[in-house]
Design an enzyme around this catalytic site. Structure first.
Site, PDB file in Angstrom:
ATOM      1  N   ASP A   1      13.101   8.480   7.228  1.00  0.00           N
ATOM      2  CA  ASP A   1      11.637   8.562   7.386  1.00  0.00           C
ATOM      3  C   ASP A   1      11.351   9.880   8.107  1.00  0.00           C
ATOM      4  O   ASP A   1      12.247  10.463   8.730  1.00  0.00           O
ATOM      5  CB  ASP A   1      11.098   7.372   8.204  1.00  0.00           C
ATOM      6  CG  ASP A   1       9.619   7.101   7.943  1.00  0.00           C
ATOM      7  OD1 ASP A   1       9.284   6.074   7.315  1.00  0.00           O
ATOM      8  OD2 ASP A   1       8.770   7.934   8.376  1.00  0.00           O
ATOM      9  N   ILE A   2      10.103  10.282   8.059  1.00  0.00           N
ATOM     10  CA  ILE A   2       9.694  11.498   8.780  1.00  0.00           C
ATOM     11  C   ILE A   2       9.510  11.191  10.270  1.00  0.00           C
ATOM     12  O   ILE A   2       9.436  12.072  11.102  1.00  0.00           O
ATOM     13  CB  ILE A   2       8.405  12.078   8.150  1.00  0.00           C
ATOM     14  CG1 ILE A   2       8.221  13.545   8.503  1.00  0.00           C
ATOM     15  CG2 ILE A   2       7.194  11.234   8.493  1.00  0.00           C
ATOM     16  CD1 ILE A   2       7.138  14.234   7.682  1.00  0.00           C
ATOM     17  N   ARG A   3       9.424   9.890  10.602  1.00  0.00           N
ATOM     18  CA  ARG A   3       9.263   9.474  12.010  1.00  0.00           C
ATOM     19  C   ARG A   3      10.388   8.495  12.361  1.00  0.00           C
ATOM     20  O   ARG A   3      11.046   7.953  11.466  1.00  0.00           O
ATOM     21  CB  ARG A   3       7.897   8.846  12.255  1.00  0.00           C
ATOM     22  CG  ARG A   3       7.637   7.642  11.384  1.00  0.00           C
ATOM     23  CD  ARG A   3       6.273   7.021  11.674  1.00  0.00           C
ATOM     24  NE  ARG A   3       5.933   6.062  10.639  1.00  0.00           N
ATOM     25  CZ  ARG A   3       5.345   4.891  10.859  1.00  0.00           C
ATOM     26  NH1 ARG A   3       5.016   4.515  12.065  1.00  0.00           N
ATOM     27  NH2 ARG A   3       5.055   4.073   9.864  1.00  0.00           N
TER      28      ARG A   3
ATOM     29  N   GLY B   1      10.994   6.411   3.710  1.00  0.00           N
ATOM     30  CA  GLY B   1       9.812   5.732   4.257  1.00  0.00           C
ATOM     31  C   GLY B   1      10.184   4.390   4.865  1.00  0.00           C
ATOM     32  O   GLY B   1       9.416   3.428   4.812  1.00  0.00           O
TER      33      GLY B   1
ATOM     34  N   GLN C   1       5.341  -0.207   6.693  1.00  0.00           N
ATOM     35  CA  GLN C   1       5.126  -1.661   6.602  1.00  0.00           C
ATOM     36  C   GLN C   1       6.164  -2.315   5.689  1.00  0.00           C
ATOM     37  O   GLN C   1       6.728  -3.351   6.026  1.00  0.00           O
ATOM     38  CB  GLN C   1       3.706  -1.946   6.085  1.00  0.00           C
ATOM     39  CG  GLN C   1       3.304  -3.396   6.248  1.00  0.00           C
ATOM     40  CD  GLN C   1       2.048  -3.780   5.472  1.00  0.00           C
ATOM     41  OE1 GLN C   1       1.467  -2.981   4.755  1.00  0.00           O
ATOM     42  NE2 GLN C   1       1.631  -5.023   5.621  1.00  0.00           N
TER      43      GLN C   1
ATOM     44  N   ASP D   1      11.905  14.618   5.872  1.00  0.00           N
ATOM     45  CA  ASP D   1      10.611  14.850   5.246  1.00  0.00           C
ATOM     46  C   ASP D   1      10.901  14.971   3.756  1.00  0.00           C
ATOM     47  O   ASP D   1      11.568  15.917   3.323  1.00  0.00           O
ATOM     48  CB  ASP D   1       9.984  16.150   5.783  1.00  0.00           C
ATOM     49  CG  ASP D   1       8.643  16.444   5.112  1.00  0.00           C
ATOM     50  OD1 ASP D   1       8.307  15.774   4.112  1.00  0.00           O
ATOM     51  OD2 ASP D   1       7.943  17.352   5.584  1.00  0.00           O
TER      52      ASP D   1
ATOM     53  N   LYS E   1      -1.440   7.370  -7.746  1.00  0.00           N
ATOM     54  CA  LYS E   1      -0.591   6.269  -8.237  1.00  0.00           C
ATOM     55  C   LYS E   1      -0.594   6.231  -9.762  1.00  0.00           C
ATOM     56  O   LYS E   1       0.444   5.993 -10.376  1.00  0.00           O
ATOM     57  CB  LYS E   1      -1.058   4.924  -7.660  1.00  0.00           C
ATOM     58  CG  LYS E   1      -0.755   4.751  -6.170  1.00  0.00           C
ATOM     59  CD  LYS E   1       0.734   4.726  -5.899  1.00  0.00           C
ATOM     60  CE  LYS E   1       1.071   4.475  -4.444  1.00  0.00           C
ATOM     61  NZ  LYS E   1       2.488   4.669  -4.127  1.00  0.00           N
TER      62      LYS E   1
ATOM     63  N   TYR F   1      -5.893   8.271  -3.685  1.00  0.00           N
ATOM     64  CA  TYR F   1      -4.683   7.434  -3.701  1.00  0.00           C
ATOM     65  C   TYR F   1      -4.474   6.822  -5.089  1.00  0.00           C
ATOM     66  O   TYR F   1      -3.374   6.881  -5.649  1.00  0.00           O
ATOM     67  CB  TYR F   1      -4.875   6.345  -2.641  1.00  0.00           C
ATOM     68  CG  TYR F   1      -3.788   5.305  -2.546  1.00  0.00           C
ATOM     69  CD1 TYR F   1      -2.507   5.636  -2.110  1.00  0.00           C
ATOM     70  CD2 TYR F   1      -4.061   3.966  -2.840  1.00  0.00           C
ATOM     71  CE1 TYR F   1      -1.528   4.660  -1.992  1.00  0.00           C
ATOM     72  CE2 TYR F   1      -3.097   2.987  -2.714  1.00  0.00           C
ATOM     73  CZ  TYR F   1      -1.821   3.344  -2.287  1.00  0.00           C
ATOM     74  OH  TYR F   1      -0.855   2.379  -2.170  1.00  0.00           O
TER      75      TYR F   1
HETATM   76  P1  NAD Z   1       3.326   2.894   5.313  1.00  0.00           P
HETATM   77  O1  NAD Z   1       2.286   3.928   5.510  1.00  0.00           O
HETATM   78  O2  NAD Z   1       3.372   1.746   6.231  1.00  0.00           O
HETATM   79  O3  NAD Z   1       4.765   3.571   5.314  1.00  0.00           O
HETATM   80  C1  NAD Z   1       5.014   4.785   4.667  1.00  0.00           C
HETATM   81  C2  NAD Z   1       6.110   5.477   5.418  1.00  0.00           C
HETATM   82  O4  NAD Z   1       6.320   6.752   4.806  1.00  0.00           O
HETATM   83  C3  NAD Z   1       5.763   5.737   6.888  1.00  0.00           C
HETATM   84  O5  NAD Z   1       6.767   5.227   7.735  1.00  0.00           O
HETATM   85  C4  NAD Z   1       5.688   7.253   6.990  1.00  0.00           C
HETATM   86  O6  NAD Z   1       6.163   7.767   8.218  1.00  0.00           O
HETATM   87  C5  NAD Z   1       6.572   7.682   5.831  1.00  0.00           C
HETATM   88  N1  NAD Z   1       6.251   9.029   5.369  1.00  0.00           N
HETATM   89  C6  NAD Z   1       5.025   9.585   5.205  1.00  0.00           C
HETATM   90  N2  NAD Z   1       5.165  10.860   4.814  1.00  0.00           N
HETATM   91  C7  NAD Z   1       6.493  11.109   4.703  1.00  0.00           C
HETATM   92  C8  NAD Z   1       7.248  12.227   4.335  1.00  0.00           C
HETATM   93  N3  NAD Z   1       6.670  13.387   4.016  1.00  0.00           N
HETATM   94  N4  NAD Z   1       8.596  12.134   4.333  1.00  0.00           N
HETATM   95  C9  NAD Z   1       9.200  10.971   4.669  1.00  0.00           C
HETATM   96  N5  NAD Z   1       8.535   9.861   5.040  1.00  0.00           N
HETATM   97  C10 NAD Z   1       7.189   9.935   5.056  1.00  0.00           C
HETATM   98  O7  NAD Z   1       3.208   2.409   3.801  1.00  0.00           O
HETATM   99  P2  NAD Z   1       3.716   1.034   3.189  1.00  0.00           P
HETATM  100  O8  NAD Z   1       2.611   0.078   3.296  1.00  0.00           O
HETATM  101  O9  NAD Z   1       5.044   0.695   3.713  1.00  0.00           O
HETATM  102  O10 NAD Z   1       3.793   1.451   1.659  1.00  0.00           O
HETATM  103  C11 NAD Z   1       4.992   1.882   1.058  1.00  0.00           C
HETATM  104  C12 NAD Z   1       4.701   2.195  -0.399  1.00  0.00           C
HETATM  105  O11 NAD Z   1       4.153   1.049  -1.037  1.00  0.00           O
HETATM  106  C13 NAD Z   1       3.675   3.310  -0.622  1.00  0.00           C
HETATM  107  O12 NAD Z   1       4.011   4.028  -1.777  1.00  0.00           O
HETATM  108  C14 NAD Z   1       2.394   2.553  -0.867  1.00  0.00           C
HETATM  109  O13 NAD Z   1       1.497   3.306  -1.634  1.00  0.00           O
HETATM  110  C15 NAD Z   1       2.907   1.368  -1.620  1.00  0.00           C
HETATM  111  N6  NAD Z   1       1.990   0.229  -1.545  1.00  0.00           N
HETATM  112  C16 NAD Z   1       1.786  -0.403  -0.357  1.00  0.00           C
HETATM  113  C17 NAD Z   1       0.911  -1.482  -0.293  1.00  0.00           C
HETATM  114  C18 NAD Z   1       0.643  -2.212   0.993  1.00  0.00           C
HETATM  115  O14 NAD Z   1      -0.255  -3.058   1.025  1.00  0.00           O
HETATM  116  N7  NAD Z   1       1.390  -1.954   2.055  1.00  0.00           N
HETATM  117  C19 NAD Z   1       0.254  -1.898  -1.448  1.00  0.00           C
HETATM  118  C20 NAD Z   1       0.452  -1.198  -2.635  1.00  0.00           C
HETATM  119  C21 NAD Z   1       1.353  -0.141  -2.675  1.00  0.00           C
HETATM  120  C1  AKB Z   2      -4.116   0.126   0.316  1.00  0.00           C
HETATM  121  O1  AKB Z   2      -5.019  -0.661   0.683  1.00  0.00           O
HETATM  122  O2  AKB Z   2      -4.252   1.343   0.207  1.00  0.00           O
HETATM  123  C2  AKB Z   2      -2.791  -0.488  -0.072  1.00  0.00           C
HETATM  124  C3  AKB Z   2      -2.735  -0.735  -1.537  1.00  0.00           C
HETATM  125  C4  AKB Z   2      -3.321  -1.961  -2.090  1.00  0.00           C
HETATM  126  O3  AKB Z   2      -2.236   0.076  -2.259  1.00  0.00           O
HETATM  127  N1  AKB Z   2      -2.603  -1.670   0.705  1.00  0.00           N
END
Ligand code: NAD
Ligand code: AKB
Length: 316
Positions: free
Chosen positions: A34-36, A8, A12, A52, A146, A142
């Site tokens: 990443d998948i993309r 991933g 972000q 993936d 988690k 979600y």
């Molecule tokens: P994001 O959506 O920006 O990035 C997730 C990445 O995973 C993407 O680039 C997507 O292409 C990739 N992905 C999705 N499906 C996939 C698959 N099948 N195989 C491989 N890659 C795949 O999310 P993020 O904000 O970077 O969050 C990362 C982690 O942190 C997640 O587990 C999220 O739940 C957790 N998290 C994020 C936040 C936040 O505010 N950003 C807060 C709490 C928890």
């Molecule tokens: C969301 O809003 O889904 C995330 C998180 C707090 O897990 N930023």
């Protein structure tokens, strides 16, 4: 020598964490997947592969071929997007984690990082200063995924000795990569709209307090918990991480100090109910005590840096 797999890396967090890990462990020792496609600085600075994570055979091939010792598993569908596709999101969030845990067990990997979220809490949880241990009845797909994930990572630690580490991230705020479809995304979008149009229509109401954190603090906390001595960690489910607590109204006021013409309006959508079910601020004293969690940024410091960096980015 550590060899790290980031799953991933284009998201972000991954787009920043991967580069930070490369600074510490060496570019070629951090395999980004990443998948993309990944951002150019990730592709340009070290190995990148399309993966993936639901494809367990390919994941196993990479782990064995690259002799991976640690995984940062970041792939997931976030809260807002998951509500639109509940079953598909459950499948991605859970099956990806089970693939990672099973292979970590079989291949005896050293450590796994998997992020949890403030979404593990629900409407029956105390919203103010939410404790590490409290009522947890999340009512979003979600959040349920988690909470189930937290139980599974702890189970693999207790039963198989897989060294799992995790943080309950608050909403993360960053300027490099767009937020990935969550409920806290307003706190990123607002900066782009403030600079471009001097106005923003917020999808949460003015008083929706949520815990948030600036990305540099989140990256530091992530690496700190992963590098902590195992003997210091009193839990292998997930640590509360509080960050900064504010509402859309308070953030708008902070932005107005820099852009006096900025105006915010409010049109709450389905994400309001999600925000209402999450804590306003959480207690992270266990993480502070166990491994020394700390932060650099407050609301004023984060706002200033977001406006500066997004301003530069949009000017290019
Ligand atoms: P994001 O959506 O920006 O990035 C997730 C990445 O995973 C993407 O680039 C997507 O292409 C990739 N992905 C999705 N499906 C996939 C698959 N099948 N195989 C491989 N890659 C795949 O999310 P993020 O904000 O970077 O969050 C990362 C982690 O942190 C997640 O587990 C999220 O739940 C957790 N998290 C994020 C936040 C936040 O505010 N950003 C807060 C709490 C928890
Ligand atoms: C969301 O809003 O889904 C995330 C998180 C707090 O897990 N930023």
């Amino acid at each position: 020598m550590e060899k790290i797999l980031v799953i991933g890396c284009s998201g972000q967090i991954g787009s920043e964490l991967t580069l930070e890990l490369r600074k510490i462990y060496g570019n070629n020792n951090v395999i980004a997947t990443d998948i993309r496609p990944a951002p150019v600085d990730i592709i340009g600075s070290g190995p990148f592969e399309i993966l993936d994570v639901l494809d367990a055979s390919k994941l196993q091939l990479i782990l064995e071929h690259e002799k991976i010792t640690q995984i940062y598993h970041l792939a997931a569908i976030l809260s807002g997007n998951a509500e639109k596709r509940p079953l598909a999101s459950w499948d991605i969030n859970m099956r990806s984690l089970m693939n990672v845990l099973e292979l970590a067990r079989e291949l005896k990997l050293k450590k796994i990082f998997w992020p949890s979220s403030i979404a593990v809490f629900g409407p029956s949880t105390p919203r103010m200063n939410t404790p590490q241990y409290t009522i947890m009845e999340p009512n979003t797909v979600y959040g349920i995924s988690k909470l189930a994930g937290e139980r599974w990572i702890e189970y693999y630690f207790n039963k198989y000795g897989v060294d799992t580490r995790s943080l309950r991230y608050p909403g993360l705020i960053s300027y490099k990569t767009e937020a990935g479809g969550g409920t806290t995304d307003y706190a990123v979008e607002i900066f782009y709209e403030a600079i471009k149009y001097k106005k923003y229509q917020c999808f949460l109401g003015p008083d929706s307090a949520l815990p948030m954190m600036f990305m540099p603090d989140a990256i530091k906390a992530t690496i700190d918990v992963m590098e902590s001595d195992a003997s210091k960690l009193s839990l292998h489910s997930s640590y509360n991480v509080a960050g900064i607590c504010f509402t859309p109204g308070i953030l708008a006021g902070e932005i107005k100090k820099h852009i006096p013409e900025f105006e915010i309006t409010y049109k709450p959508d389905f994400r309001q109910a999600i925000a209402d079910s999450w804590p306003a601020c959480i207690d992270d004293s266990v993480a502070r005590k166990d491994w020394g969690l700390n932060y650099v940024y407050d609301l004023a410091g984060m706002t200033k840096e977001m406006l500066n960096e997004i301003g530069k980015k949009l000017a290019q």
